[in-house]
Write a protein that holds these residues in place. Structure first.
Motif, mmCIF file in Angstrom:
data_model
loop_
_atom_site.group_PDB
_atom_site.id
_atom_site.type_symbol
_atom_site.label_atom_id
_atom_site.label_comp_id
_atom_site.label_asym_id
_atom_site.label_seq_id
_atom_site.Cartn_x
_atom_site.Cartn_y
_atom_site.Cartn_z
ATOM 1 N N SER A 1 -80.877 -26.660 20.401
ATOM 2 C CA SER A 1 -82.267 -26.222 20.395
ATOM 3 C C SER A 1 -82.984 -26.677 19.116
ATOM 4 O O SER A 1 -84.115 -27.178 19.166
ATOM 5 N N ALA A 2 -82.329 -26.535 17.993
ATOM 6 C CA ALA A 2 -82.917 -26.958 16.715
ATOM 7 C C ALA A 2 -83.089 -28.477 16.692
ATOM 8 O O ALA A 2 -84.083 -28.991 16.170
ATOM 9 N N PHE A 3 -82.135 -29.193 17.270
ATOM 10 C CA PHE A 3 -82.202 -30.654 17.327
ATOM 11 C C PHE A 3 -83.410 -31.109 18.140
ATOM 12 O O PHE A 3 -84.144 -32.017 17.751
ATOM 13 N N ILE A 4 -83.658 -30.446 19.261
ATOM 14 C CA ILE A 4 -84.811 -30.781 20.108
ATOM 15 C C ILE A 4 -86.115 -30.523 19.352
ATOM 16 O O ILE A 4 -87.041 -31.322 19.400
ATOM 17 N N LYS A 5 -86.183 -29.412 18.639
ATOM 18 C CA LYS A 5 -87.388 -29.113 17.854
ATOM 19 C C LYS A 5 -87.612 -30.170 16.777
ATOM 20 O O LYS A 5 -88.752 -30.568 16.512
ATOM 21 N N ALA A 6 -86.552 -30.655 16.175
ATOM 22 C CA ALA A 6 -86.681 -31.701 15.151
ATOM 23 C C ALA A 6 -87.186 -33.000 15.786
ATOM 24 O O ALA A 6 -88.004 -33.709 15.190
ATOM 25 N N GLY B 1 -89.302 -32.481 6.801
ATOM 26 C CA GLY B 1 -89.893 -31.625 7.830
ATOM 27 C C GLY B 1 -89.086 -30.364 8.008
ATOM 28 O O GLY B 1 -87.856 -30.361 7.843
ATOM 29 N N LYS B 2 -89.782 -29.285 8.341
ATOM 30 C CA LYS B 2 -89.111 -27.989 8.511
ATOM 31 C C LYS B 2 -88.088 -28.020 9.644
ATOM 32 O O LYS B 2 -86.964 -27.542 9.490
ATOM 33 N N ALA B 3 -88.488 -28.586 10.787
ATOM 34 C CA ALA B 3 -87.572 -28.612 11.932
ATOM 35 C C ALA B 3 -86.383 -29.525 11.655
ATOM 36 O O ALA B 3 -85.254 -29.228 12.077
ATOM 37 N N PHE B 4 -86.622 -30.625 10.959
ATOM 38 C CA PHE B 4 -85.535 -31.538 10.597
ATOM 39 C C PHE B 4 -84.499 -30.816 9.736
ATOM 40 O O PHE B 4 -83.295 -30.873 10.000
ATOM 41 N N ALA C 1 -78.591 -25.975 11.279
ATOM 42 C CA ALA C 1 -78.020 -25.435 12.517
ATOM 43 C C ALA C 1 -76.788 -26.231 12.944
ATOM 44 O O ALA C 1 -75.786 -25.650 13.382
ATOM 45 N N CYS C 2 -76.840 -27.543 12.805
ATOM 46 C CA CYS C 2 -75.681 -28.371 13.170
ATOM 47 C C CYS C 2 -74.501 -28.062 12.251
ATOM 48 O O CYS C 2 -73.364 -27.906 12.711
ATOM 49 N N LEU C 3 -74.762 -27.962 10.958
ATOM 50 C CA LEU C 3 -73.705 -27.643 10.002
ATOM 51 C C LEU C 3 -73.106 -26.268 10.297
ATOM 52 O O LEU C 3 -71.882 -26.107 10.334
ATOM 53 N N ALA C 4 -73.962 -25.290 10.549
ATOM 54 C CA ALA C 4 -73.473 -23.942 10.851
ATOM 55 C C ALA C 4 -72.631 -23.944 12.124
ATOM 56 O O ALA C 4 -71.574 -23.304 12.182
ATOM 57 N N ALA C 5 -73.055 -24.691 13.130
ATOM 58 C CA ALA C 5 -72.292 -24.763 14.388
ATOM 59 C C ALA C 5 -70.950 -25.453 14.149
ATOM 60 O O ALA C 5 -69.919 -25.016 14.677
ATOM 61 N N LEU C 6 -70.958 -26.508 13.368
ATOM 62 C CA LEU C 6 -69.710 -27.222 13.084
ATOM 63 C C LEU C 6 -68.734 -26.363 12.275
ATOM 64 O O LEU C 6 -67.521 -26.513 12.399
ATOM 65 N N GLU C 7 -69.275 -25.458 11.476
ATOM 66 C CA GLU C 7 -68.442 -24.547 10.697
ATOM 67 C C GLU C 7 -68.056 -23.291 11.488
ATOM 68 O O GLU C 7 -67.367 -22.420 10.974
ATOM 69 N N GLY C 8 -68.548 -23.187 12.727
ATOM 70 C CA GLY C 8 -68.219 -22.029 13.559
ATOM 71 C C GLY C 8 -69.076 -20.816 13.279
ATOM 72 O O GLY C 8 -68.786 -19.719 13.743
#
Length: 134
Positions: A67-72, A42-45, A51-58
């Protein structure tokens, strides 16, 4: 990689009816997407994983990952328990708002009828009691 707690956790129904899990950080969201998600497509998944990876990498914020997690979750038809007042939610949607108002009026009418009936029963009881004492 710093821990990125979310200001507000997201309660997901992942473990059957009533089986909620609170996801409260970007790390927890990434783990949830990898280990517990009902669909691995899925696109949102995919966007949530990125988004999680990018956030974890700063490279992105925890808020963007949330927000992306909620959409997924919405894409996967996972129920999200709201901590928001249901009346406020209902007022945002006119159709729901009208249904909520009608249900509320019906409930108030039912309570008023019950109270009227109880008052009448109480009056009969005290009248019968007074008559038996005379």
């Amino acid at each position: 990689m710093a821990v990125q707690p979310w200001e507000d956790g997201v309660d997901l129904q992942l473990h059957g009816i009533g089986g909620y899990r609170t996801v409260g950080s970007t790390e927890d969201a990434a783990r949830c997407l990898l280990e517990l998600w009902p669909r691995d497509s899925g696109k949102a998944f995919m966007a949530a994983q990125r988004a999680c990876l990018a956030a974890l990498e700063g490279k992105a914020t925890a808020a963007k990952a949330r927000s992306a997690f909620i959409k997924a979750a919405e894409e996967a038809d996972i129920h999200i328990r709201s901590h928001e007042d249901p009346r406020k939610v209902a007022m945002r949607n006119p159709a729901i708002s009208q249904a909520w108002r009608k249900a509320n009026r019906d409930a108030i009418d039912a309570v008023e009828k019950s109270v009227t009936k109880l008052k009448a029963e109480r009056e009969r009881f005290f009248r019968a009691r007074r008559n038996s004492e005379d």
